[in-house]
Design an enzyme around this catalytic site. Structure first.
Site, PDB file in Angstrom:
ATOM      1  N   LYS A 290       0.840  -1.207   0.000  1.00  0.00           N
ATOM      2  CA  LYS A 290       0.000   0.000   0.000  1.00  0.00           C
ATOM      3  C   LYS A 290       0.874   1.256   0.000  1.00  0.00           C
ATOM      4  O   LYS A 290       0.561   2.244  -0.674  1.00  0.00           O
ATOM      5  CB  LYS A 290      -0.918  -0.001   1.227  1.00  0.00           C
ATOM      6  CG  LYS A 290      -1.744   1.277   1.359  1.00  0.00           C
ATOM      7  CD  LYS A 290      -2.720   1.228   2.521  1.00  0.00           C
ATOM      8  CE  LYS A 290      -3.525   2.521   2.610  1.00  0.00           C
ATOM      9  NZ  LYS A 290      -4.560   2.468   3.664  1.00  0.00           N
TER      10      LYS A 290
ATOM     11  N   HIS B  43      -8.599 -30.499 -32.251  1.00  0.00           N
ATOM     12  CA  HIS B  43      -9.509 -29.416 -31.860  1.00  0.00           C
ATOM     13  C   HIS B  43     -10.386 -29.832 -30.683  1.00  0.00           C
ATOM     14  O   HIS B  43     -11.596 -29.613 -30.671  1.00  0.00           O
ATOM     15  CB  HIS B  43     -10.362 -28.959 -33.041  1.00  0.00           C
ATOM     16  CG  HIS B  43      -9.555 -28.374 -34.146  1.00  0.00           C
ATOM     17  ND1 HIS B  43     -10.081 -28.054 -35.375  1.00  0.00           N
ATOM     18  CD2 HIS B  43      -8.235 -28.044 -34.223  1.00  0.00           C
ATOM     19  CE1 HIS B  43      -9.129 -27.561 -36.147  1.00  0.00           C
ATOM     20  NE2 HIS B  43      -8.002 -27.548 -35.466  1.00  0.00           N
TER      21      HIS B  43
ATOM     22  N   ARG C  51     -26.227 -38.679 -18.345  1.00  0.00           N
ATOM     23  CA  ARG C  51     -25.838 -38.131 -19.645  1.00  0.00           C
ATOM     24  C   ARG C  51     -24.466 -37.481 -19.531  1.00  0.00           C
ATOM     25  O   ARG C  51     -23.980 -37.206 -18.425  1.00  0.00           O
ATOM     26  CB  ARG C  51     -26.874 -37.135 -20.147  1.00  0.00           C
ATOM     27  CG  ARG C  51     -26.794 -35.761 -19.513  1.00  0.00           C
ATOM     28  CD  ARG C  51     -27.817 -34.818 -20.119  1.00  0.00           C
ATOM     29  NE  ARG C  51     -27.633 -33.466 -19.588  1.00  0.00           N
ATOM     30  CZ  ARG C  51     -28.536 -32.495 -19.649  1.00  0.00           C
ATOM     31  NH1 ARG C  51     -29.714 -32.721 -20.200  1.00  0.00           N
ATOM     32  NH2 ARG C  51     -28.275 -31.300 -19.156  1.00  0.00           N
TER      33      ARG C  51
END
Length: 532
Positions: free
Chosen positions: A140, A284, A528
């Site tokens: 800071k 890909h 799924r």
């Protein structure tokens, strides 16, 4: 803010002692007074370098097993005081606070403790308090104070002081700003590691705030396309894979190389070496060939024969020791990357002739059943989910047709299901004799995926001089349910004889009836594998 700020006094408190003595000696030679704590002070003193204990500065002993040593106004006042503020200067004089111009701190090794599986109490003890507090204070006040938190910046610090040499050591504002940014990134990453670990430790799966952090491993020439800037960050988990693998040869991995290599290695890791050699070829981020064989060479050739066109310039991942025969076969075409958990010397010698091929040695296979989270940026936010680590066995499958799959068909169905998990939705995967023979990926219509996969198989049959496509007599997997019988019928037309799919469609009865009429065996998974 002034540009040049003097460095007359430095506080050094480090857990990682790498380079400590060299740095301390260099600073002492520059007539910089050294303050230090605990083990750091001892190491510096043992090296014959003059150092003052922080406890001497504060007139307060280290206590509570070192938990309290730098949390004191004489430390934080020395770091935070604005040297050009009269009130601050007066307060320093009144309370005997001396300015600290340089802070060198690295933190308790929390991430290292996490990586080695430390228990809860040890993890708590490795949470640094004083270190982050000092770092944040010094950063800071970068108008006057230089903060260094990484060993790799010690050299840069000394070069900076040397470049601005005069009668006393000095640093520039630009350097101090840069170090302050690095400092806040370090404490941010540290807090991220702590909060993420603690969420897991207490079973908080969806915390109110989630922080992600990484450490720069590689700056890249560009991202997916040349106009995109890119970099590779690692999260420190040491999961076997491209992030921690050793590159043995070849050009630096590109953004697309890393993405595709990760996809290939995660897929091949689904097949444990004890279940036989396996090979995955990726292009890909989608599989263009996956197979198991009696040898790695056989697995590679079977995977290659699924789609030789797409395999050109692809990524090859293997689940066992890469040998000379397999290396020779891979070398027959242009391949971007080869990754394996072990590579023998003869294979290395063969690939050494292919200077552009990137050869990657992974530290074992990844545990695909491990619980992890994945995240993806969207506009204005981040989507977070558990990684898809769903695994099925024969006992999890439900036969829904009049004909049940044979044992051999069931093996191919489960193989196809594993591959489908790694294919972009909508995914259709044909498998025969534990090798993909057709892959349809990423289509908006499941029917199109089935057609594309079958068409690819037809072209490969022509190229290989086969009397018919290998989809004849194959097993087919669909990553999600067939909403209508049409996609299933395309698979049947391609020659599939058995089907694995999640089920759960409103028209399951129609799809099952169509399968029965076509003489197909079909099983439902109840799970799924969407992959967007």
């Amino acid at each position: 803010m002034t540009d040049l700020a003097p460095v007359r006094r430095a506080l050094i408190s480090v857990s990682d002692k790498t380079g400590l003595i060299e740095l301390a000696r260099a600073l002492a030679d520059l007539k910089i007074e050294l303050l230090s704590t605990g083990g750091s002070a001892k190491a510096i003193r043992d090296a014959g370098i003059e150092v003052r204990d922080v406890s001497d500065l504060t007139a307060f002993p280290e206590m509570m097993d070192g938990r309290v040593k730098t949390l004191h106004p004489k430390v934080h006042g020395g770091l935070l005081a604005l040297r050009d503020n009269g009130m601050h200067v007066a307060s320093m004089a009144e309370h005997g606070i001396v300015p600290i111009d340089l802070l060198v701190v690295n933190l308790y090794p929390f991430e290292a403790a996490l990586a080695r599986g430390a228990d809860y109490d040890e993890m708590i003890e490795n949470i640094d308090i004083g270190g982050p507090a000092m770092i944040r204070a010094a950063a800071k006040n970068h108008a006057f104070v230089t903060t260094v938190v990484d060993v790799e910046d010690y050299g840069a610090l000394l070069e900076e002081i040397k470049a601005n040499g005069g009668e006393e050591a000095q640093t520039t504002l630009g350097f101090r700003k840069k170090m302050a940014q690095i400092a806040y990134a370090r404490t941010g990453a540290y807090d991220a590691a702590v909060s993420t670990w603690m969420a897991g430790a207490i079973g908080e799966t969806i915390p109110r705030r989630r922080v992600f952090a990484g450490e720069l491993k590689q700056t890249m020439r560009y991202g997916e396309n040349p106009h995109q800037k890119a970099a590779f960050y690692v999260d420190g988990t040491n999961r076997p894979g491209v992030a921690v693998a050793e590159q043995l040869q070849g050009k630096e991995l590109s953004y697309n190389n890393i993405n595709d290599t990760d996809a290939a290695f995660e897929l091949v890791s689904e097949f444990l070496p004890g279940d036989g050699p396996a090979c995955a070829i990726i292009k890909h981020a989608n599989p263009c060939g996956v197979a198991k064989g009696a040898t790695l060479l056989e697995a590679y050739r079977k995977a290659f024969d699924c789609d030789r066109t797409s395999a050109f310039g692809g990524i090859v991942a293997l689940n066992g020791t890469l040998d000379a025969a397999t290396a020779e076969a891979i070398s027959e075409i242009f391949t971007e990357v080869v990754i394996a958990p072990a590579i023998d010397q003869k294979a290395r010698d063969i690939f050494a002739k292919k200077k552009n091929l990137r050869l990657i040695l992974a530290p074992g296979l990844a545990d695909t059943s491990e619980h992890r989270v994945s995240y993806r940026q969207v506009s204005g936010g981040i989507l977070v989910q558990d990684i898809d680590n769903g695994v099925l066995t024969v006992d999890d499958l439900k036969v829904v047709t009049k004909i049940a799959p044979t044992d051999a068909q069931m093996e191919d169905l489960l193989f196809a299901w594993k591959v489908a998990k790694h294919v972009k939705s909508n995914a259709i995967v044909y498998v025969k004799d534990k090798a993909t023979v057709g892959v349809g990926a990423g289509q908006m219509s499941r029917v199109d995926s089935a057609l594309i996969a079958a068409k690819k198989a037809e072209r490969m049959a022509e190229a290989l001089g086969l009397p018919e496509p290998l989809t004849r007599g194959s097993a087919v997997a669909s990553d999600a349910f067939f909403p209508f019988p049409d996609g299933l019928m395309e698979a049947a037309a391609a020659g599939a004889t058995c089907v694995i799919q999640p089920g759960g469609s409103m028209r399951d009865d129609e799809v099952i009836a169509a399968a029965d009429e076509a003489g197909l065996a079909m099983v439902f998974t109840g799970m799924r594998h969407f992959r967007h």
